[in-house]
Scaffold this motif. Structure first.
Motif, PDB file in Angstrom:
ATOM      1  N   GLN A 149       0.819  -1.206   0.000  1.00  0.00           N
ATOM      2  CA  GLN A 149       0.000   0.000   0.000  1.00  0.00           C
ATOM      3  C   GLN A 149       0.857   1.262   0.000  1.00  0.00           C
ATOM      4  OE1 GLN A 149      -3.141   0.371  -0.405  1.00  0.00           O
ATOM      5  NE2 GLN A 149      -3.351   2.562   0.086  1.00  0.00           N
ATOM      6  N   ALA A 150       1.943   1.243   0.783  1.00  0.00           N
ATOM      7  CA  ALA A 150       2.835   2.408   0.808  1.00  0.00           C
ATOM      8  C   ALA A 150       3.491   2.628  -0.542  1.00  0.00           C
ATOM      9  CB  ALA A 150       3.883   2.224   1.908  1.00  0.00           C
ATOM     10  N   ARG A 151       3.898   1.556  -1.192  1.00  0.00           N
ATOM     11  CA  ARG A 151       4.488   1.690  -2.520  1.00  0.00           C
ATOM     12  C   ARG A 151       3.456   2.177  -3.542  1.00  0.00           C
ATOM     13  NH1 ARG A 151       8.085  -3.896  -2.459  1.00  0.00           N
ATOM     14  NH2 ARG A 151       9.822  -3.040  -1.200  1.00  0.00           N
ATOM     15  N   LEU A 152       2.211   1.702  -3.405  1.00  0.00           N
ATOM     16  CA  LEU A 152       1.157   2.181  -4.310  1.00  0.00           C
ATOM     17  C   LEU A 152       0.925   3.682  -4.141  1.00  0.00           C
ATOM     18  CD1 LEU A 152      -1.101   1.587  -6.353  1.00  0.00           C
ATOM     19  CD2 LEU A 152      -2.589   1.025  -4.427  1.00  0.00           C
ATOM     20  N   GLN A 153       0.884   4.130  -2.893  1.00  0.00           N
ATOM     21  CA  GLN A 153       0.721   5.550  -2.651  1.00  0.00           C
ATOM     22  C   GLN A 153       1.908   6.347  -3.198  1.00  0.00           C
ATOM     23  OE1 GLN A 153      -2.555   5.541  -2.009  1.00  0.00           O
ATOM     24  NE2 GLN A 153      -2.353   6.987  -0.299  1.00  0.00           N
ATOM     25  N   ARG A 154       3.085   5.743  -3.072  1.00  0.00           N
ATOM     26  CA  ARG A 154       4.272   6.410  -3.622  1.00  0.00           C
ATOM     27  C   ARG A 154       4.191   6.516  -5.135  1.00  0.00           C
ATOM     28  NH1 ARG A 154       7.538   8.377  -6.170  1.00  0.00           N
ATOM     29  NH2 ARG A 154       9.781   8.681  -5.779  1.00  0.00           N
ATOM     30  N   SER A 155       3.674   5.496  -5.795  1.00  0.00           N
ATOM     31  CA  SER A 155       3.563   5.531  -7.260  1.00  0.00           C
ATOM     32  C   SER A 155       2.559   6.578  -7.722  1.00  0.00           C
ATOM     33  CB  SER A 155       3.170   4.153  -7.791  1.00  0.00           C
ATOM     34  OG  SER A 155       1.853   3.803  -7.369  1.00  0.00           O
ATOM     35  N   ARG A 156       1.576   6.879  -6.861  1.00  0.00           N
ATOM     36  CA  ARG A 156       0.570   7.870  -7.235  1.00  0.00           C
ATOM     37  C   ARG A 156       1.086   9.298  -7.135  1.00  0.00           C
ATOM     38  NH1 ARG A 156      -4.446   4.873  -4.031  1.00  0.00           N
ATOM     39  NH2 ARG A 156      -4.887   3.324  -5.683  1.00  0.00           N
ATOM     40  N   CYS A 157       2.309   9.460  -6.678  1.00  0.00           N
ATOM     41  CA  CYS A 157       2.904  10.797  -6.684  1.00  0.00           C
ATOM     42  C   CYS A 157       3.286  11.228  -8.090  1.00  0.00           C
ATOM     43  CB  CYS A 157       4.140  10.831  -5.771  1.00  0.00           C
ATOM     44  SG  CYS A 157       3.766  10.647  -4.026  1.00  0.00           S
ATOM     45  N   GLU A 158       3.384  10.280  -9.013  1.00  0.00           N
ATOM     46  CA  GLU A 158       3.669  10.580 -10.417  1.00  0.00           C
ATOM     47  C   GLU A 158       2.465  10.138 -11.244  1.00  0.00           C
ATOM     48  OE1 GLU A 158       7.259   8.689 -11.506  1.00  0.00           O
ATOM     49  OE2 GLU A 158       8.542  10.119 -10.448  1.00  0.00           O
ATOM     50  N   TRP A 159       1.835  11.104 -11.915  1.00  0.00           N
ATOM     51  CA  TRP A 159       0.632  10.789 -12.690  1.00  0.00           C
ATOM     52  C   TRP A 159       1.025  10.704 -14.157  1.00  0.00           C
ATOM     53  CZ3 TRP A 159      -3.006  11.386 -16.327  1.00  0.00           C
ATOM     54  CH2 TRP A 159      -4.268  10.827 -16.066  1.00  0.00           C
ATOM     55  N   ARG A 160       0.929   9.497 -14.715  1.00  0.00           N
ATOM     56  CA  ARG A 160       1.309   9.253 -16.110  1.00  0.00           C
ATOM     57  C   ARG A 160       0.081   9.280 -17.014  1.00  0.00           C
ATOM     58  NH1 ARG A 160       6.527   7.438 -16.654  1.00  0.00           N
ATOM     59  NH2 ARG A 160       7.576   6.933 -14.688  1.00  0.00           N
ATOM     60  N   ALA A 161       0.266   9.807 -18.196  1.00  0.00           N
ATOM     61  CA  ALA A 161      -0.838   9.910 -19.154  1.00  0.00           C
ATOM     62  C   ALA A 161      -1.217   8.523 -19.655  1.00  0.00           C
ATOM     63  CB  ALA A 161      -0.437  10.799 -20.324  1.00  0.00           C
TER      64      ALA A 161
END
Length: 409
Positions: free
Chosen positions: A176-188
């Motif tokens: 979950q922490a890694r998922l939240q971290r990935s959401r810091c970058e929003w890809r098209a």
């Protein structure tokens, strides 16, 4: 002397009248000798055209506004401060699929990953300890040789299950922490353009905040309203048939036209589908046209921008034996004036298939070769002989044919 003067005075009016009569006769005689033409009493010939049966495609015209097929809102899923924006993150700019459009400060989420990993390590340590204690309890029971079978609690089975569950929960927290971290970058998710922008560099955003509105540039759509009468001329529903071993869909073609930068442009597309319900307010059904816009830049075509108003012409089915006449040739009673073989006027009722901008399509009531009057006659009289001039539709030139007639209009 007095008598002669009186006689001369009495004869003077007679002499003046005679002189005026002579002068008037002379003027009339001179005018008759000049041969002045008498005003013409004959009206110019009317124009007629031959009725020629044709096979015509009954295209349907409509209009609509261009909309992207895919359009989404860029919404933040996590909280944070914007630290980076893509150079194309400007209204109207284009981006590619996979580009990082917005980046948030990830430090808080990096710390969360570290804390979750620590909990995983602690859970693994506890699980290992519980496994050793469970093994020791089982060994001790076998050495002591008790007569009754051991209970699960004596063998520490519940403690072991709890340790394993806590390890899975700690590992889930890391994911979950890694998922939240990935959401810091929003890809098209697709190649597209920015339609609206509502966030800037350094802004702090909350979860659920809209950052921009994006639309894909691969396919554009146009909703085209159609009446029930217009739908008669198009093959509905969209046909699907077998070609070899594969199903092939035949969709009506559509030509879209619009003014752009002072020039008239056209785009080709197809009717993709019909909407599932009639519009209650207008009583129309909308057909959706799709246009592939991926190669427009390569082909130097003008941009097919959302919001552009376009005129549409949908390919209709072809029908044989139709007559195309000018609108002026048909009166309010849906009748035409024809010239028979004797050159006399006849009024004939016809069946109109469709009324277009400048022409009408006649499906019944005419025969090939009929002479149709295309001039507007105010009060046509049945059986009157007329002088007419045949106008060929293709060249526009006419041939005159004079017919003697005591009456003319």
């Amino acid at each position: 002397m007095k008598v002669r003067a009186a006689q001369l005075k009495a004869a003077l009016p007679v002499i003046i009248l005679l002189s005026g009569a002579v002068m008037a006769w002379a003027l009339v005689a001179i005018r008759s000798e000049t041969g002045s033409p008498a005003p013409a009493n004959e009206a110019p010939p009317i124009q007629v055209m031959r009725a020629i049966p044709q096979t015509l495609a009954l295209n349907v015209r409509s209009q609509g506004i261009v909309t992207p097929r895919t359009e989404i809102d860029l919404v933040s899923e996590v909280a944070g401060r914007i630290i980076k924006l893509h150079p194309a993150f400007v209204t109207g700019n284009a981006f590619k699929a996979g580009d990082v459009l917005v980046a948030l400060d990830p430090r808080d989420y990096d710390h969360a990953i570290v804390r979750a990993q620590a909990l995983v390590a602690e859970a693994k340590h506890r699980l290992a300890r519980e496994e050793e204690e469970a093994n020791q309890a089982s060994y001790e029971w076998q050495v002591l040789g008790k007569e009754k079978p051991p209970t699960p609690l004596m063998l520490r089975e519940p403690q072991l299950a709890e340790a394993r569950a806590k390890l899975k929960a700690a590992e889930a927290d890391v994911a979950q922490a890694r998922l939240q971290r990935s959401r810091c970058e929003w890809r098209a998710p697709f190649a597209g353009k920015i339609r609206e922008k509502s966030a800037g560099l350094g802004q702090f955003v909350q979860p659920g905040a809209a950052l921009a509105r994006l639309y894909a540039i691969d396919v554009a759509e146009v909703r085209l309203p159609l009446t029930t009468d217009q739908m008669i001329y198009i093959d509905w529903p969209i046909n699907t048939h077998m070609q070899g071993n594969q199903h092939k869909t035949i969709a009506p073609k559509v030509t879209l036209t619009a003014q752009f930068s002072g020039a008239l442009y056209q785009w080709q597309g197809r009717i993709a589908r019909l909407e599932g319900a009639m519009n209650e307010a207008s009583g129309m059904l909308h057909a959706v046209a799709e246009i592939d816009t991926t190669n427009m830049v390569k082909d130097s075509a003008p941009p097919f921008l959302p919001g552009l108003f376009v005129q549409a012409e949908i390919e209709g089915r072809a029908q044989m034996g139709l007559f195309r006449l000018p609108r002026e040739a048909v009166n309010a009673n849906r009748a035409v004036v024809v010239i028979d073989a004797e050159g006399r006027l006849r009024i004939r009722s016809i069946r109109l298939l469709r009324i277009e901008t400048d022409h009408v399509l006649v499906s019944d009531g005419l025969a090939a070769g009929d002479l149709i009057v295309i001039n507007a006659i105010q009060a046509p009289i049945e059986g009157v002989r007329l002088r007419y001039e045949i106008v060929e539709p293709d060249s526009g030139s006419g041939q005159s044919q004079n017919n003697s007639s005591s009456n003319s209009q």
